[in-house]
Enzyme design. Structure first.
Site, PDB file in Angstrom:
ATOM      1  CG  ASP A 204      -9.732  -0.520   4.365  1.00  0.00           C
ATOM      2  OD1 ASP A 204      -9.198  -1.026   3.120  1.00  0.00           O
ATOM      3  OD2 ASP A 204      -8.919  -0.658   5.520  1.00  0.00           O
TER       4      ASP A 204
ATOM      5  CD  GLN B 141      -3.823  -4.606   5.992  1.00  0.00           C
ATOM      6  OE1 GLN B 141      -3.878  -3.668   5.699  1.00  0.00           O
ATOM      7  NE2 GLN B 141      -4.200  -5.699   5.633  1.00  0.00           N
TER       8      GLN B 141
ATOM      9  CE  LYS C  53      -3.905  -2.481   2.124  1.00  0.00           C
ATOM     10  NZ  LYS C  53      -4.699  -2.748   3.066  1.00  0.00           N
TER      11      LYS C  53
HETATM   12  N1  GUN Z   1      -7.210  -7.189   5.536  1.00  0.00           N
HETATM   13  C1  GUN Z   1      -7.525  -8.207   4.573  1.00  0.00           C
HETATM   14  N2  GUN Z   1      -8.004  -7.185   3.687  1.00  0.00           N
HETATM   15  C2  GUN Z   1      -7.916  -6.078   4.290  1.00  0.00           C
HETATM   16  C3  GUN Z   1      -8.372  -4.746   3.475  1.00  0.00           C
HETATM   17  O1  GUN Z   1      -8.538  -4.378   2.548  1.00  0.00           O
HETATM   18  N3  GUN Z   1      -8.204  -3.645   4.420  1.00  0.00           N
HETATM   19  C4  GUN Z   1      -7.617  -3.752   5.670  1.00  0.00           C
HETATM   20  N4  GUN Z   1      -7.745  -2.691   6.391  1.00  0.00           N
HETATM   21  N5  GUN Z   1      -7.428  -4.931   6.274  1.00  0.00           N
HETATM   22  C5  GUN Z   1      -7.650  -6.118   5.468  1.00  0.00           C
END
Ligand code: GUN
Length: 292
Positions: free
Chosen positions: A119, A96, A52
């Site tokens: 998200d 996350q 990211k």
């Molecule tokens: N864990 C697995 N996929 C995601 C996601 O798209 N965003 C976040 N914040 N955590 C995750």
């Protein structure tokens, strides 16, 4: 059979975003700014967050990484979320997942300001999406719809079966695909679904999002179906440098010969998920979701 190239489409989208960021900056605007909060040292989470941050750099975004050890208290984490909500320099942020067991993920998600929830996990964004209002849509479902659209795959009136009902993928995707913009007839299958093989075999579009490697076998797929593989299970590998590789939810060798289109793992849905977060962050930075 067409192998859907998510890597290529995501690269195109990234270029489009980078061009818009350059334009924004030329007009005196500031770079979009995304922050990621990472708790602990889970291997998958470390990798995803590193991607990211790298993706942000590549399109000209500013990024920040905020790390905590596994023993951070819920209170401390919620206080940081509040601080990020109020940080005017920040356009969007993500926490996350998964979080350690002593922290309520729902509480954390509910504390994130919906206007910075890139998200798309906050109940307000999920609710807005369901009734067709502008909203941040979670990255994987958004990326899948974009990928199918860019391949001009017509879903109008088609039978679509989604295996998996997670809040992040299966459920929001079922909503998006049943909306008038797409018009698919959607069935959400899950662990209690009866006659799953038969149901999957009736699908014009089959989406596997259960997290069980190679779950979808050749006998579960109709001739000419479109198959989207959302699986990204990390399995040990002697061959790769990292010591692991990704396995999809579809037994590719059996399924691919029957398909009209199929997404590979890796290089299918994964890159689209990554670019969708950039898309959402750009939307946040330019106030395109919550306009008033
Ligand atoms: N864990 C697995 N996929 C995601 C996601 O798209 N965003 C976040 N914040 N955590 C995750």
């Amino acid at each position: 059979m067409v192998l859907i190239d998510g890597k290529k489409v995501a690269a195109e989208m990234k270029q489009e975003i980078a061009a818009k960021v350059a334009e924004l900056k030329e007009n005196g605007g500031k770079a979009p700014h995304l922050a990621a909060v990472l708790v602990g040292h889970d291997g998958g989470s470390e990798t995803y967050v590193a991607y990211k941050i790298k993706d942000c750099e590549e399109v000209g975004f500013k990024s920040s990484l905020i790390r905590y050890e596994d023993d951070v208290t819920e209170e401390e984490l919620l206080a940081k979320v509040q601080e990020l909500n109020e940080d005017d320099d920040l356009d969007g942020f993500i926490v996350q997942l998964p979080l350690p067991g002593h922290i309520s993920e729902q509480k954390v998600i509910k504390t994130i300001s919906p206007t910075k929830d890139v998200d798309g996990f906050h109940p307000q964004n999920v609710g807005r999406m369901v009734i067709g209002l502008p909203s941040f849509v979670s990255a994987t479902p958004f990326g899948i719809v974009e990928l199918l659209n860019r391949y001009k795959i017509d879903m109008n009136g088609k039978n679509c079966v989604i295996i998996g009902r997670s809040n992040i993928v299966g459920r929001p995707l079922s909503v998006l695909l049943s909306q008038k913009a797409v018009n698919a007839t959607v069935t959400v299958a899950h662990s209690r679904t009866k006659n799953l093989e038969e149901l999957c075999s009736s699908a014009d579009i089959l989406i596997a999002a259960i997290g069980v490697p190679e779950f979808v076998k050749g006998n579960m797929v109709k001739e000419g179906a479109v198959v989207v593989d959302v699986g990204t299970t990390r399995v040990r590998s002697e061959v790769t440098k990292s010591g692991w590789k990704l396995k999809g939810d579809v037994l590719f060798e059996e399924v691919a010969p029957k398909c009209s289109y199929i997404t590979p793992v890796p290089g299918g849905v994964g890159p689209m998920t990554r670019v969708s977060l950039l898309h959402n962050t750009f939307m946040a930075a330019t106030n395109q979701i919550y306009k008033d």
